[in-house]
Design an enzyme around this catalytic site. Structure first.
Site, PDB file in Angstrom:
ATOM      1  N   ARG A  19       0.817  -1.221   0.000  1.00 20.40           N
ATOM      2  CA  ARG A  19       0.000   0.000   0.000  1.00 20.40           C
ATOM      3  C   ARG A  19       0.851   1.271   0.000  1.00 20.40           C
ATOM      4  NH1 ARG A  19      -3.882  -1.315   4.867  1.00 20.40           N
ATOM      5  NH2 ARG A  19      -1.967  -2.382   5.506  1.00 20.40           N
ATOM      6  N   ASN A  37      -6.526  -2.640   1.219  1.00 22.96           N
ATOM      7  CA  ASN A  37      -6.106  -4.031   1.385  1.00 22.96           C
ATOM      8  C   ASN A  37      -7.333  -4.898   1.633  1.00 22.96           C
ATOM      9  OD1 ASN A  37      -4.907  -6.442   2.090  1.00 22.96           O
ATOM     10  ND2 ASN A  37      -3.380  -5.509   3.438  1.00 22.96           N
TER      11      ASN A  37
END
EC number: 6.2.-.-
Length: 738
Positions: A19, A37
């Site tokens: 991320r 996520n």
């Protein structure tokens, strides 16, 4: 040219800094949107003039990620999809197919941080970032966020929070971020578990080690026993393992001074896994208190603690061995360590970060994995075995577990010898944790063919409790299935495996497809007087193969009493408590006994390993090979090889006989495979089994196969030994059920 879209990236994308990587790339290319996520996938909402460049960049992933697929969908006409900036949003749940990456070694940037004067991480032992540090050992649940790891117990200080939130930081969204103010702490304890007053436990630990003290040190995945070389003999005596080699840790220059290290081995040593590498000593007789073989197991420092420790040490090498008895699980808790180790440990160095999932050090030799653990496991492999979900519970020795689900297998770290009740419990614990993380609901349970293995009983317990079928997979067919699913000739050479006929196999040639692998050759079936006792005392194995007065005279000259010899003779005559085996490992044991290299096995594989070490100093010659046949196919006479070795003892040096024995045994195995390949019209030859770690045996077989234009195949992803069996069980069961 596309200007926006929803990007779905599937694979190992948790715990790998994915991320923050996406965030930095979005900033680089002027992309607006978000990244989220979702278990085994990351969903990116992206808009911007440089969308295509952004997509190409994020599709490559991070160093630790593994990308399975990238899908791009159109965005719906919704204002939420077109924010003015880019942000990381809270994790959600999704399909669980990516799993969690293994623990990895500290990266070079973090090593620099811990030695930076007056830096935030100066001298902090648990320094890490998005690219390094613990993963599997701390994870409780997924998605992988701090609150679902054992780092939850250490709330970030304001400085760590700022760094965690900064897109320009290497620790942006690093779930293990911590510093001396807020992170896990070290504590030095005396042998009774009482705290020792010290302001610098690492410096004090180095001083104690240099003075010859033995310490138990709590690492990422469990406790190690640690000492300097001068204390190695004391440690071995205390452990009751006076012959077993110990692993060492040292800086790169020290290891290269002591051992020959190839370019490939240097890369493996310093890669993110940082395993123990079995290396050849420059002087085979050196460091004999650590290893009396011609090899030495070496590893580089792989945590901040290790680097700091070596910065204070005067000694260049540290013995560092797992603090558990062979075959048992690693000790992770300090209380248990004090209870079990205080008889041979002077001090304990502990930390207060909970070890959620224990994990031993991985071991690699010449690029082949011996023990699959820290850095390499959990191991995820893509393979199509159909739509069923399968659990493979592994063998009995050197066990682990594998789960197959939706095109991927997940193999656990090394578990150990499940004959031991604590290790069987550890297998259960490992399976339960893996199935929860993966979200596995089984259709079948695969297990070894041996009905008495505790792993087999465990499989049946699970199946009965869930109302499932079990699939029994013969040990050596699982070995071959772990190498390839293509039609092949299979060479399985190891110590023990339950055969179709109830005998102990271990020197087998197969032909065909995985679902129908036929046994078409094997080593001669010989006697094992006393069963398991013959594995402990290789002289028994020698007499089981060669029942001659000359062998009895040899044993007598080496200390066997008349009563003991009489019992051995009667056992063989009456076939009382005598197993039958075609095991390659047992033949090597017998050769080791014949040449008086090893009289008693004190650790797994000792006679064969010592035979190989002695053979390394000898030149080999070709001997005549003798073959017979039976209902299975071609049979190589190992009795004939031992008889030749016995005769050569009158004229040849021990090292030359040892080298020649290995060479001719390997030639014989290869010739059986070549004959089978010609008969069945196959060119792929899969080689598996613990004996394949032996350099000369493996390379001789490969050379013989290549002379006949055959294609040798060996497993590079999983161990050649029994650490591949649970995977092979899943492969066999999946293909049979499909």
């Amino acid at each position: 040219m596309r200007k926006s879209g929803q990007i779905i990236i599937r694979g190992i994308v948790q715990g790998v800094g994915f991320r923050p990587f996406v965030y930095s790339e979005a900033e680089k290319y002027g992309i607006r949107g978000s990244v989220k996520n979702l278990g085994s996938e990351v969903r990116i909402i992206a808009s911007g003039d440089h969308f295509d460049e952004f997509l190409k960049s994020v599709s490559k992933g991070t160093v630790l990620s593994r990308i399975d697929s990238v899908e791009v969908l159109d965005l719906e006409e919704n204002a939420d999809h077109h924010p003015r900036d880019f942000r990381i949003v809270e994790s959600g749940t999704g399909e669980l197919t990516g799993f969690i990456p293994p623990d990895v070694a500290i990266c070079d940037e973090c090593v620099k941080d811990i030695f930076e004067k007056e830096g935030r991480y100066e001298n902090y032992w648990a320094t890490s970032c998005v690219n390094c540090g613990p993963r599997y050992s701390i994870i409780r649940e997924i998605p992988y966020d701090r609150e679902r790891t054992t780092m939850e117990e250490f709330p970030c200080c304001p400085e760590c929070k700022r760094e965690y939130s900064s897109p320009r930081s290497r620790r942006h969204h690093a779930q293990t971020i911590a510093c001396e103010k807020c992170g896990p702490e070290l504590e030095l304890l005396d042998k009774n578990g009482k705290s020792v007053d010290t302001s610098d436990p690492i410096r004090n630990t180095a001083e104690l080690l240099d003075k010859g003290r033995i310490l138990a040190i709590r690492g990422i995945g469990g406790y190690h026993l640690v000492c300097v070389e001068n204390s190695a003999s004391r440690l071995k005596k205390c452990l009751g393992r006076t012959e077993q080699p110990l692993a060492v840790m040292g800086l790169r220059d020290t290891i290269e001074d002591v051992c020959d290290v190839s370019t490939e081995e240097k890369e493996i040593l310093s890669g993110p896994e940082h395993p123990i590498m079995v290396l050849y000593k420059k002087d085979p007789a050196s460091h004999s208190d650590i290893s009396n073989l011609n090899t030495l197991g070496c590893m580089l420092p792989y945590t901040g603690f290790h680097h700091l420790l070596f910065s204070h040490l005067k000694n260049p090498l540290l013995i560092m061995t797992s603090a558990n008895s062979p075959g048992n699980p690693m000790i992770t808790e300090t209380g248990e360590a004090v209870d079990k180790l205080s008889n041979c440990v002077d001090y304990f160095l502990s930390h207060n970060r909970h070890i959620q999932n224990r994990c031993d050090d991985s071991v690699v030799r010449e690029g082949y994995i011996i023990r699959l653990s820290r850095g390499y496991a959990p191991k995820r492999i893509g393979i199509n075995l159909g739509s069923t979900v399968i659990l493979g519970v592994g063998p009995e020795l050197n066990s682990n577990a594998t789960i197959y689900k939706k095109g991927f297998t997940y193999t656990s770290p090394h578990v150990g010898n499940v004959r031991n009740p604590p290790t069987l419990d550890y297998l259960r614990e490992t399976v339960e944790k893996m199935e929860r993380i993966i979200g596995a609901e089984y259709d079948f349970i695969a297990h070894d063919l041996h009905p008495q293995f505790l792993s087999t009983r465990y499989a049946k317990e699970i199946a009965e409790s869930k109302g499932l079928e079990t699939v029994a997979v013969q040990h050596h067919r699982a070995h071959i299935a772990a190498v390839t699913t293509e039609p092949c000739i299979g060479i399985a050479i190891d110590g023990v495996g339950y055969g179709d006929d109830g005998k102990i196999w271990g020197g087998e040639i197969f032909a065909g497809e995985i679902t129908d692998l036929k046994r078409v050759g094997h080593l001669e079936t010989v006697l094992m007087p006393g069963g398991d006792l013959a594995t402990r005392f290789p002289g028994r194995m020698l007499y089981g193969i060669m029942q001659s007065d000359e062998v009895l005279e040899l044993l007598s000259a080496r200390g066997w009493g008349d009563i003991e010899l009489g019992v051995l003779q009667k056992q063989v005559e009456r076939r009382f408590n005598v197993a039958e085996t075609s095991s390659t490992g047992r033949v090597l044991d017998a050769a080791s006994a014949l040449l008086d290299i090893c009289r008693e096995r004190t650790y797994d594989g000792e006679p064969a390993m010592k035979l190989e070490s002695v053979a390394s100093a000898g030149r080999c010659e070709s001997w005549d090979l003798e073959y017979t046949s039976d209902e299975a196919g071609t049979v190589l006479s190992t009795r004939s090889l031992l008889e030749t070795a016995l005769e050569k003892m009158k004229t040849m040096k021990t090292a030359e006989i040892a080298a020649s024995f290995q060479y001719n045994l390997a030639r014989g195995v290869a010739h059986m495979a070549v004959g089978a390949a010609e008969k069945y019209g196959l060119e792929n030859v899969a080689i598996s089994g613990g004996v394949a770690y032996n350099h000369n045996i493996r390379t001789t077989i490969i050379d013989e196969l290549e002379k006949h234009n055959l294609r040798p195949l060996l497993n590079s992803e999983l161990p050649l030994g029994d650490g591949c069996i649970s995977f092979g069980q899943c492969v066999c069961a999946g293909l049979m059920m499909r």
